[in-house]
Design an enzyme around this catalytic site. Structure first.
Site, short mmCIF file in Angstrom:
data_model
loop_
_atom_site.label_atom_id
_atom_site.label_comp_id
_atom_site.label_asym_id
_atom_site.label_seq_id
_atom_site.Cartn_x
_atom_site.Cartn_y
_atom_site.Cartn_z
CE LYS A 55 -4.02 1.63 2.71
NZ LYS A 55 -4.87 1.24 3.87
CB SER A 65 -8.14 0.16 5.82
OG SER A 65 -8.74 1.39 6.11
CB SER A 101 -7.96 3.29 3.23
OG SER A 101 -7.03 2.62 4.06
#
Length: 457
Positions: free
Chosen positions: A81, A183, A159
């Site tokens: 990420k 997330s 996310s």
């Protein structure tokens, strides 16, 4: 189009060991899928490391040929990420605000461990700006579409949005993300994947751009439980040892407060079917009031740890460049502006008391079962068009997963929908540091659910 991995991470591990596939082949296929014309690659990734990944794959193949792999995942293409530092690269956190920030001087500890394990890092994945939403929408870099019903272009969840889409579209075999309020688990649920949020203290946080240090954890996404465990083993301080479990000896509980509210019919049907299958397999499943869950809205009414701690980190940036933020993100960060040390101490006390009471309530059970999120993925367009819809849906999808972050527990989201239906996640959760027990049960639950899909009643 129904996107599915041709191999799971765990299957690729086995085929690499057997010499049936090479690291170069896996990496070339992943990179080809990232750059495929008309694909989601440009939206799923903020940075692509084609040359570096190729070099990593060659080195891996040489080690495997010599019988000296660095770990079980040596040669496996993975993504990280865009809040993990990679030396020489800018860590943007899905934002334009940091685009001109200095490049990272060193790898995040998680990235170093992946490289030490021989994993091939193909790129950094897109995310909600600064990880502050469960929807995955990003106005700066675009929003990758959910693999299900792609014509409608539904949200991937956030996310860790790009992470989920990258796996679903075979741009990598596993991904490392973060989970502050769901997330990892939310995009896993929306995209039909497995997402594991471990107990936070098991993972190193050095070199990770924070959202809320009190709630942040590093998590893994992949196609199944075994794959998440294999990826977890490479990066965790304490790798897991799974145990043989029998569902006929399981005692699970379904909380009755908060987490079952407002389920849409697809989620309600998939969840009920999953519970029925587990009951048929012999699991004892009790209902549990969990009245304490209703207290969280009041405890976090002023924004909680996330607003308080994100404001402390972003305050100077917002003073200079607020207009460059996603307005929906900066508005939530600003909720922390009036909060101070007294508020932190009060939150710490309230959390400790709440954790103690909840732990006592759920301790007799092997795990909690609940829907990961109460709805199926809505369209990107409807959430982009309306602030009211955006914040309402965001609150709904964060509701269940965030309970486990506040508990500092561990949880995994497993796909539980019928074949051909919209993805739905079943969340299996446990107390802090019960990760090995949790994933051992999750493996059995996964097998039960997959058997049910293959052989419907």
């Amino acid at each position: 189009m129904n996107f599915q991995l041709s191999l799971s991470l765990q299957q690729a591990v086995e085929q690499l060991a057997q010499g049936r596939v090479t690291a170069e082949q896996l990496t070339a296929e992943a990179l080809a899928n990232i750059t495929a014309s008309g694909g989601e690659g440009p939206l799923a990734f903020t940075q692509i490391y084609a040359q570096w990944a190729g070099e990593q794959a060659v080195a891996s193949s040489q080690r495997l040929a010599a019988g000296q792999p660095l770990s079980a995942i040596d040669g496996i293409p993975v993504s990280v990420k865009d809040l993990f530092d990679i030396a020489g690269q800018v860590t943007t956190g899905g934002s334009r605000v940091l685009a001109d920030a200095p490049a990272a001087a060193a790898h995040a500890e998680v990235v170093s461990r992946l490289l030490q394990a021989g994993a091939v890092i193909v790129g950094k994945t897109n995310m909600t700006e600064f990880a502050y939403s469960g929807l995955g929408i990003n106005p700066h870099y675009g929003t990758p579409a959910n693999p299900w019903d792609r014509q409608t272009r539904r949200i991937p969840g956030g996310s860790s949005s790009g992470a989920a889409v990258a796996i679903a579209d075979a741009m990598c075999l596993g991904a490392v993300g973060s989970d502050t309020g769901g997330s990892v688990r939310i995009p896993a649920a929306f995209c039909g994947l497995t997402g594991f949020k471990p107990t936070a203290r098991r993972m190193p946080m050095a070199g990770v751009l924070p959202l809320s240090a009190s709630l942040d954890s590093v998590g893994t996404l992949a196609g199944d439980v075994a794959s998440c465990v294999a990826l977890d083993a490479a990066i965790a301080d304490m790798p897991l040892t799974l145990m043989a479990k029998n569902l006929a000896e399981a005692h699970f509980a379904i909380p009755q407060t908060l987490v079952l509210n407002g389920l849409d019919h697809q989620v309600a049907e998939a969840f009920a079917s999953a519970i029925e299958r587990l009951t048929q397999a012999g699991a004892r499943i009790a209902t549990l009031p969990c009245d304490e869950f209703a207290e969280l809205a009041e405890i976090n009414a002023n924004g909680g740890f996330t607003a308080l701690e994100s404001w402390a980190w972003h305050q100077s940036l917002i003073a200079e460049r607020a207009n460059e933020y996603d307005p929906r993100v900066v508005s939530r960060i600003r909720r922390g502006e009036p909060l101070g040390e007294d508020d932190r101490q009060q939150l710490l006390q309230l959390r400790a008391d709440w954790q103690q009471r909840v732990s006592a309530t759920i301790a007799p059970f092997d795990a909690l079962l609940m829907p990961t999120v109460p709805i199926i993925a809505p369209s990107i367009a409807e959430l982009e068009a309306s602030d009211e819809t955006y914040f309402r849906i965001n609150g709904a999808v964060l509701r269940n997963p965030s309970v486990i972050n506040f508990l500092d527990g561990c949880a995994v989201s497993l796909p539980c929908q019928a074949e051909g239906h919209a993805p739905v996640g079943l969340m299996v959760a446990a107390l802090p540091m019960q990760d090995a027990e949790l994933m051992s049960w999750a493996l059995q639950i996964e097998r039960c659910l997959q058997s049910s899909v293959a052989n419907p009643a």
